[in-house]
Design a protein around this motif. Structure first.
Motif, short mmCIF file in Angstrom:
data_model
loop_
_atom_site.label_atom_id
_atom_site.label_comp_id
_atom_site.label_asym_id
_atom_site.label_seq_id
_atom_site.Cartn_x
_atom_site.Cartn_y
_atom_site.Cartn_z
N GLN A 145 -39.39 43.38 102.06
CA GLN A 145 -39.16 41.94 101.86
C GLN A 145 -40.00 41.12 102.84
OE1 GLN A 145 -35.92 39.60 103.29
NE2 GLN A 145 -35.34 38.88 101.26
N GLN A 146 -40.18 41.65 104.05
CA GLN A 146 -40.94 40.89 105.04
C GLN A 146 -42.43 41.21 105.04
OE1 GLN A 146 -39.72 38.38 106.73
NE2 GLN A 146 -37.72 38.69 105.77
N TRP A 177 -30.78 41.07 99.83
CA TRP A 177 -29.49 40.78 100.49
C TRP A 177 -28.32 41.22 99.62
CZ3 TRP A 177 -29.91 40.13 105.41
CH2 TRP A 177 -31.03 39.51 105.97
N GLN A 201 -28.47 33.36 99.09
CA GLN A 201 -29.93 33.19 99.08
C GLN A 201 -30.31 31.78 98.60
OE1 GLN A 201 -32.38 35.03 100.21
NE2 GLN A 201 -34.15 34.02 99.29
N ASN A 254 -42.85 35.08 104.83
CA ASN A 254 -42.70 34.04 105.85
C ASN A 254 -44.01 33.50 106.39
OD1 ASN A 254 -39.91 33.56 105.81
ND2 ASN A 254 -39.61 35.61 106.66
#
Ligand code: BGC
Length: 504
Positions: free
Chosen positions: A304-305, A413, A191, A310
């Motif tokens: 996470q998304q 991750w 990461q 992002n």
């Protein structure tokens, strides 16, 4: 010499067995002479597995080499934001074609994650990483030489496939070679490299913009890809994967290079015993024992998304311009600043992840993300864009990224590399990874429309609301895995089903 004191919140009870899966939280009060730094303090309080010797240089070295895959992940996802401006003009792209070129990497990553898991289980972690490094090289050179938009899009799909496979194979490999007490730190190197790759891509875009050097922007990725390919030639295969293919002698010789001699037999016996319990089929993953692990992996992937990271990584300059930083250079500078915050806080996460544990990082990190998204929404509520609003926006975005970097960024991750049984680890991680890239694609494609439909405040509040749901999900369902061997983690899922009353 002063005295340091404070409150430490840690999930679980002090009892070794129940602490592992208990989502209950405990507050601990500490005060110690000030010369102890907080990292050591957390270790003293929490690291019940801390008796192991530190990892050898060799494990650290092979982890760094594999983590170069993370650098490529970060660079190749970040680079498009600057490159697309010139690509669009040189190829006279329509809006749709531009969207295709931008989304190509994410589409490729979904495809890579769908197939990569099977390959990692079948052909080995190292071999798959070598194939990925070659794909990265082909993709970098291919996109740099593109003569048409279609050629470029295909090149970006190839890069995407490499990213999709690399994104989970690198953490998978590192988790299988790391000793339990430093596994969090070593896996999260990946990461860290992602975040460094993102900053490197912003800087490359910035530095090459004057010469409209989009070919160089894409092509530069070939350098770390070549180093990765060459480095991997010196990296041994994962001993756990070797055991799963009944290659015990080779597994032993690898373990002898990465563990103290006295630990090798114990670890081999543990892996062997754990393999006896596994069928290695999809059905096993859907069984009552392992279904919760599947839910945890997919859930963390989606959260996470869908908490919106992002939108910042891909659209930060646009967000800063909304907030009143009108000059392009101020917006780009602020973006680089946010990228650096991401790197620095990931380093902090690495330092504490094996001491404080995964759950506290996730839970604290999410609280910070929720609050900063709330603040960002309020900044955009204001109808006049004063310099004060711009500052609040910059600070809340930096805070938001910092809290992601401390928690959901590395921990997702890491966790998916820890919670699945060896024989189906690659495939199960592949499923969580598909969910991650699929969600990434959805957020990237809907962000601008959401702004249009909901307005700025509610778009960011929506990501904040998802954050609240994520917090509840983590609090109730996500286990603590620090300090446990991968085999112990697997055994806990199974005993949880056998003794449902003993765990929460
Ligand atoms: C995420 C990426 C994100 C990056 C930012 C990763 O863990 O999977 O989607 O761009 O962190 O640092």
């Amino acid at each position: 010499m002063g005295v340091e004191f404070g409150l430490l919140w840690a999930p679980g009870s002090p009892d070794r067995e129940t602490r592992y899966f208990s989502p209950a939280s405990a507050l601990q009060f500490y005060f110690l002479p000030g010369k102890n730094n907080r990292g050591e303090l957390l270790c003293q309080l929490h690291n019940h597995a801390g008796s192991r010797p530190p990892t050898g240089h060799f494990v650290a070295l092979i982890s760094w080499i594999s983590a170069l895959a993370g650098l490529l992940f970060g660079y190749d996802t970040g680079v498009i934001s600057g490159a697309i401006l010139f690509v669009q003009k040189d190829f006279s792209l329509t809006t749709f074609e531009e969207e295709v070129v931008v989304a190509a990497v994410l589409l490729g990553a979904v495809v890579g994650a769908i197939f990569g898991g099977r390959f990692a289980d079948r052909f080995g972690r190292r071999n798959v990483l070598i194939a990925v490094a070659i794909l990265f090289i082909v993709g970098a050179i291919g996109t740099a030489l593109a003569l048409t938009a279609t050629w470029l899009a295909i090149g970006r799909v190839i890069v995407g496939v490499a990213i999709g496979v690399a994104s989970f194979t690198a953490p998978l490999y590192i988790s299988e070679v790391s000793p339990a007490n430093v596994r969090g730190k070593l896996v999260s190197l990946n990461q860290l490299m992602i975040t460094i790759g993102i900053v490197a891509s912003y800087l490359a875009d910035y530095g090459l913009a004057d010469m409209r050097g989009w070919r160089w922007m894409f092509g530069l990725a070939a350098i770390p890809a070549i180093i990765l390919a060459v480095g991997l030639l010196f990296v041994p295969e994962s001993p756990r994967w070797l055991m799963s293919r009944s290659r015990a002698a080779q597994a032993r010789s690898v373990l002898e290079r990465i563990r103290e001699t006295s630990e090798v037999d114990v670890e081999l016996a543990e892996i062997e015993a754990s393999l006896h319990q596994q069928q290695g089929s999809w059905r096993e993953l859907l069984s009552p024992a392992l279904r919760p692990a599947l839910v945890v992996g997919i859930g963390l992937a989606i959260f996470q998304q869908f908490t919106g990271i992002n939108t910042v990584i891909y659209y930060a300059p646009t967000i800063f311009q909304f907030a009143g930083l009108h000059s392009a250079s101020a917006a780009i500078l602020a973006t680089v600043g946010v990228g650096i915050v991401n790197v620095l806080l990931t380093i902090v996460a690495l330092r504490v992840i094996d001491c404080a544990g995964r759950r506290p990082l996730l839970l604290y990190g999410l609280v910070g993300m929720i609050l900063s998204l709330g603040l960002l929404g309020f900044a955009f509520l204001s109808s006049t864009l004063s310099s004060m609003v711009a500052w609040i926006a910059v600070i809340s975005l930096a805070l938001y990224v910092a809290c992601f970097a401390i928690g959901l960024g590395p921990v997702f991750w890491l966790m998916i590399a820890e919670i699945y049984p060896l024989k189906i680890r690659g495939r199960a991680m592949g499923v969580a990874t598909v969910a991650n890239w699929g969600s990434n694609l959805i957020v990237a494609l809907t962000f601008l429309s959401l702004l249009h439909v909901l307005g700025r405040p509610w778009t960011f509040w929506l990501y904040g609301i998802v954050g609240i749901v994520a917090w509840i999900f983590v609090y109730r369902l996500v286990p603590e895995t620090k300090g446990r061997t991968l085999e112990e983690i697997e055994a806990r899922w199974r005993t949880r089903v056998q003794q449902p009353k003993s765990v929460t």
